[in-house]
Design an enzyme around this catalytic site. Structure first.
Site, PDB file in Angstrom:
ATOM      1  N   LYS A  26       0.875  -1.188   0.000  1.00 54.22           N
ATOM      2  CA  LYS A  26       0.000   0.000   0.000  1.00 54.22           C
ATOM      3  C   LYS A  26       0.904   1.226   0.000  1.00 54.22           C
ATOM      4  O   LYS A  26       1.415   1.639   1.027  1.00 54.22           O
ATOM      5  CB  LYS A  26      -0.874  -0.026   1.273  1.00 54.22           C
ATOM      6  CG  LYS A  26      -2.217   0.666   1.150  1.00 54.22           C
ATOM      7  CD  LYS A  26      -2.158   2.177   0.927  1.00 54.22           C
ATOM      8  CE  LYS A  26      -1.871   2.958   2.183  1.00 54.22           C
ATOM      9  NZ  LYS A  26      -1.619   4.394   1.858  1.00 54.22           N
ATOM     10  N   GLU A  72       9.329   1.091  11.268  1.00 60.67           N
ATOM     11  CA  GLU A  72      10.468   1.979  11.060  1.00 60.67           C
ATOM     12  C   GLU A  72       9.896   3.384  11.127  1.00 60.67           C
ATOM     13  O   GLU A  72       9.226   3.831  10.200  1.00 60.67           O
ATOM     14  CB  GLU A  72      11.111   1.667   9.699  1.00 60.67           C
ATOM     15  CG  GLU A  72      12.556   2.092   9.625  1.00 60.67           C
ATOM     16  CD  GLU A  72      12.699   3.510   9.164  1.00 60.67           C
ATOM     17  OE1 GLU A  72      12.628   4.432  10.021  1.00 60.67           O
ATOM     18  OE2 GLU A  72      12.860   3.718   7.967  1.00 60.67           O
ATOM     19  N   CYS A  88      13.748  10.150   7.553  1.00 59.95           N
ATOM     20  CA  CYS A  88      13.631   9.842   8.992  1.00 59.95           C
ATOM     21  C   CYS A  88      14.986   9.953   9.675  1.00 59.95           C
ATOM     22  O   CYS A  88      15.060  10.224  10.853  1.00 59.95           O
ATOM     23  CB  CYS A  88      12.995   8.486   9.262  1.00 59.95           C
ATOM     24  SG  CYS A  88      12.717   7.481   7.859  1.00 59.95           S
ATOM     25  N   GLU A 141       9.757  15.405  15.167  1.00 62.10           N
ATOM     26  CA  GLU A 141      10.288  15.244  13.824  1.00 62.10           C
ATOM     27  C   GLU A 141       9.668  16.302  12.903  1.00 62.10           C
ATOM     28  O   GLU A 141       8.444  16.435  12.850  1.00 62.10           O
ATOM     29  CB  GLU A 141       9.945  13.847  13.320  1.00 62.10           C
ATOM     30  CG  GLU A 141      10.578  13.534  12.008  1.00 62.10           C
ATOM     31  CD  GLU A 141      10.397  12.077  11.611  1.00 62.10           C
ATOM     32  OE1 GLU A 141       9.267  11.589  11.715  1.00 62.10           O
ATOM     33  OE2 GLU A 141      11.390  11.443  11.201  1.00 62.10           O
TER      34      GLU A 141
HETATM   35  P1  ADP Z   1       2.121  11.300   6.692  1.00 57.33           P
HETATM   36  O1  ADP Z   1       1.141  11.692   7.756  1.00 57.33           O
HETATM   37  O2  ADP Z   1       3.263  12.206   6.609  1.00 57.33           O
HETATM   38  O3  ADP Z   1       1.497  11.025   5.355  1.00 57.33           O
HETATM   39  P2  ADP Z   1       2.141   8.609   7.700  1.00 57.33           P
HETATM   40  O4  ADP Z   1       3.158   7.945   8.556  1.00 57.33           O
HETATM   41  O5  ADP Z   1       0.829   8.856   8.349  1.00 57.33           O
HETATM   42  O6  ADP Z   1       2.791   9.923   7.161  1.00 57.33           O
HETATM   43  O7  ADP Z   1       1.911   7.774   6.366  1.00 57.33           O
HETATM   44  C1  ADP Z   1       2.700   6.677   5.969  1.00 57.33           C
HETATM   45  C2  ADP Z   1       1.816   5.616   5.373  1.00 57.33           C
HETATM   46  O8  ADP Z   1       0.869   5.189   6.356  1.00 57.33           O
HETATM   47  C3  ADP Z   1       0.980   6.046   4.172  1.00 57.33           C
HETATM   48  O9  ADP Z   1       0.947   4.961   3.251  1.00 57.33           O
HETATM   49  C4  ADP Z   1      -0.389   6.283   4.759  1.00 57.33           C
HETATM   50  O10 ADP Z   1      -1.439   6.132   3.838  1.00 57.33           O
HETATM   51  C5  ADP Z   1      -0.438   5.190   5.805  1.00 57.33           C
HETATM   52  N1  ADP Z   1      -1.406   5.428   6.894  1.00 57.33           N
HETATM   53  C6  ADP Z   1      -1.812   6.604   7.411  1.00 57.33           C
HETATM   54  N2  ADP Z   1      -2.697   6.408   8.405  1.00 57.33           N
HETATM   55  C7  ADP Z   1      -2.870   5.060   8.519  1.00 57.33           C
HETATM   56  C8  ADP Z   1      -3.658   4.223   9.355  1.00 57.33           C
HETATM   57  N3  ADP Z   1      -4.450   4.719  10.291  1.00 57.33           N
HETATM   58  N4  ADP Z   1      -3.562   2.887   9.193  1.00 57.33           N
HETATM   59  C9  ADP Z   1      -2.755   2.358   8.251  1.00 57.33           C
HETATM   60  N5  ADP Z   1      -1.998   3.095   7.426  1.00 57.33           N
HETATM   61  C10 ADP Z   1      -2.037   4.437   7.547  1.00 57.33           C
END
Ligand code: ADP
Length: 495
Positions: free
Chosen positions: A187, A262, A296, A398
C-alpha cells in the site's frame, strides 16, 4: 524555475491501476485519488482509491498465491527477484523521472540513491532466497531425540509505504518478504503512488505468479487501516510517522500480527573541534537537507564545538544560500519542493514555533512566495536555526523538512547527554579526527545507526532500524529476513 531539461515521464506507459491477483483493476467502488505534482500543485493523474473491499481481494489473492510461491523452487524465486532488480536498473532513468515528478525529489538524488539501492535490494535478496536454512540442535539434556529447525515464511505480508522514498521503501519491504517465501500486499502512500504502480508493471513483466505481489493505492484510513486490521494478514511492515505506527500496532492486535515499525527520528549530528570541518559541513548539509530534509534519519540536531562553531555555521550558510530551488526534473535544481502543501505548511509551522520560542533564523525557512514561478509548488527554502534550546518543539519532534538546528557545546559528556535527550533513536552522526573518541562516543549514543565522519550511507548488506520510539524490526542485510520468518522445531524420537 529553470527550464525542465528532462522530458516528463510518459504516464500513459504505466497501467496505473491496482494489481490484485495478477489482474489490473480499478477500485471496486470506483473511487479515484488525485495525484499532484508538488512542483506546481497541479493534478498529474488520477489513480484508483482502494477501500476495504479491494484490500480484502488483495489479501485473498496473496493468500491463494502462498502455496504456489512456496512450492516454487527457491532457485526460481531467486531468479524472479534477480530479474526484477535487473529490470529496475534498466528502467532507472524512467523511474527517477517518475519519483521526481511525483515526490518532488531531484532526479539526480533518485539516480544516486533510490534507484541503485532499490534494484540492488532485489538482487541481494535474490541471493538469500536459496539460503533460508534451519539448524540441527543437539538437546542440552542429551535426550535421544533428533531435533532440527525449519525457517518458514510468516505468510501474507502487508507493507504500508511512506512518501519520502516511494519505490525504495517498496523494495525494503518486498525484497526480504519475497525471499523468505511470503506473498505481499503493498500500500503506497496516497501522495506518491506512481512508482509502486509502475513497479507492478515490472512485477508482471518479469513473470511473478499472480497474487505474489499485489499493489493497492489509497489513503491511510480507507486502504492502510483495513490492511493493518485484516485477519488474513500475518505481518505488517510499516515505515512512517510514530503516531501512525502506534495506530497500526493497535489495529494489528486482533490476530496478533507480527509488526515491524520503522518510525520517526530526531537524530543528533556532533561536530568536534578536531573534525575535518569542510567534510563535516558537506556531510551535515546532506544529513539535514538531503531529499528536502524529508528523511527519517535527518541529522538535524547539529551540535558544534564552541571552538569551531562560528566558522562551521558560516560555511554551512554559504552552502545554503547557493541552493537553487526548482522542479526535481530540472538538471539545474539542487532542491525540489516538499511532497505536499500540508507538509510545507507543517514545516513552516515548525519554523514559526521555533522563532516564537526564541530561536534565530539565520537562513531561509519561508515558503517560496517571492519567485512567481515557484509559488504554485510546495517549496520551502532550506532553513538554519540557532539559539535553540532543548525543550523547543523543533528539537523534540520530527519536522521532516529542510530545517537544521545548530547548538554550541564545550564538553563531550554533556553533548552525549544532549544528543541522547530524545524519545527517538534512529541514527546519529559524529565528526572527529580522534579515533578513540569516535568509538567511545558511538558506543554511548542511543541510536540504531551511527555514522563516523560521514552521514546517511546505506548499504543493502548493513542492517538499519531504530531504538526506542524509532521502532523495531531491522531492514536490510541478513537481519531483515528474520521478521519475515518463523522458526519451527521438529523432534524425532531416536530412543
Ligand atoms: P504522513 O502523515 O506524513 O502522510 P504517515 O506515517 O501517516 O505519514 O503515512 C505513511 C503511510 O501510512 C501512508 O501509506 C499512509 O497512507 C499510511 N497510513 C496513514 N494512516 C494510517 C492508518 N491509520 N492505518 C494504516 N496506514 C495508515
Amino acid at each position: 524555475m529553470t527550464a525542465t531539461e528532462v522530458p516528463l515521464p510518459d504516464l500513459e506507459a504505466s497501467e496505473l491501476r491496482l494489481l490484485i491477483g495478477g489482474e489490473r483493476v480499478d477500485a471496486a467502488a470506483g473511487e479515484r485519488l488525485e495525484v499532484l505534482n508538488p512542483a506546481t500543485g497541479e493534478v498529474l493523474v488520477e489513480v484508483p482509491a482502494a477501500g476495504a473491499a479491494d484490500v480484502d481481494a488483495a489479501v485473498a489473492a496473496a493468500r491463494e498465491a502462498l502455496p504456489v510461491w512456496l512450492s516454487m523452487a527457491p532457485a526460481r524465486r531467486a531468479e524472479l527477484l534477480w530479474d526484477l532488480g535487473t529490470r529496475l536498473a534498466e528502467l532507472s532513468e524512467e523511474f527517477a523521472s517518475l519519483e521526481a515528478l511525483d515526490n518532488g525529489k531531484t532526479r539526480g538524488e533518485a539516480l544516486m540513491v533510490d534507484l541503485p539501492l532499490s534494484s540492488e535490494i532485489f538482487r541481494y535478496y535474490a541471493g538469500w532466497a536459496t539460503k533460508i536454512e534451519g539448524s540441527t540442535i543437539p538437546t542440552a539434556s542429551g535426550l535421544a531425540q533428533h531435533v532440527y529447525t525449519r525457517r518458514e515464511p510468516v505468510g501474507v505480508v502487508g507493507a504500508i509505504i511512506p512518501w519520502n522514498f516511494p519505490l525504495l521503501m517498496c523494495a525494503y519491504k518486498a525484497g526480504p518478504s519475497l525471499a523468505a517465501g511470503n506473498t505481499i500486499v503493498i500500500k503506497p502512500a496516497e501522495q506518491t503512488p506512481l512508482s509502486a504502480l509502475r513497479l507492478a508493471d515490472v512485477v508482471q513483466e518479469v513473470g511473478f505468479p499472480p497474487g505474489v505481489v499485489n499493489v493497492v493505492t489509497g489513503d491511510g484510513p480507507s486502504a492502510g487501516a483495513p490492511l493493518a486490521a485484516h485477519p488474513g494478514v500475518d505481518k505488517i511492515t510499516f515505515t512512517g510517522e510514530t503516531g501512525t505506527g502506534q495506530k497500526i500496532l493497535e489495529a494489528s492486535k486482533a490476530n496478533l500480527k507480527r509488526v515491524s515499525l520503522e518510525l520517526g527520528g530526531k537524530s543528533p549530528n556532533i561536530v568536534f573541534a578536531d573534525a575535518d570541518l569542510d567534510a563535516a559541513v558537506e556531510g551535515t548539509y546532506g544529513a539535514v537537507y538531503f531529499n528536502q530534509g524529508q528523511c527519517c534519519i535527518a541529522g538535524a540536531r547539529v551540535y558544534v564545538h564552541e571552538d569551531v562553531h562560528d566558522v562551521f555555521v558560516e560555511k554551512l550558510l554559504a552552502k545554503l544560500t547557493a541552493i537553487r530551488l526548482g522542479s526535481g526534473l530540472s538538471a539545474d535544481t539542487d532542491m525540489g519542493p516538499l511532497v505536499s502543501s500540508e507538509q510545507a505548511a507543517r514545516v513552516t509551522g515548525y519554523i514559526d514555533s521555533a522563532l516564537a520560542e526564541g530561536a534565530t533564523e539565520i537562513a531561509g525557512g519561508g515558503r517560496a512566495r517571492l519567485e512567481d514561478e515557484l509559488s504554485g509548488g510546495y517549496f520551502v527554502r532550506p532553513a538554519l536555526l540557532t539559539d535553540v534550546t532543548p525543550e523547543m518543539r523543533v528539537m523534540r519532534e520530527e519536522i521532516f523538512g529542510p530545517v537544521g538546528m545548530v547548538s554550541r557545546f564545550s564538553d563531550e559528556e554533556a553533548v552525549i547527554a544532549a544528543a541522547n535527550d530524545t524519545q527517538f533513536g534512529l541514527a546519529a552522526g559524529l565528526w572527529t579526527a580522534d579515533v578513540k573518541r569516535a568509538h567511545r562516543v558511538a558506543a554511548e549514543l542511543h541510536a540504531g545507526t551511527v555514522w563516523i565522519n560521514t552521514y546517511g550511507f546505506f548499504d543493502v548488506a548493513v542492517p538499519y532500524g531504530g531504538f526506542q520510539m524509532s521502532g523495531y524490526g531491522k531492514e536490510l542485510g541478513r537481519e531483515a529476513l528474520d521478521p519475515y520468518l518463523q522458526t519451527k522445531s521438529v523432534w524425532t524420537d531416536l530412543s
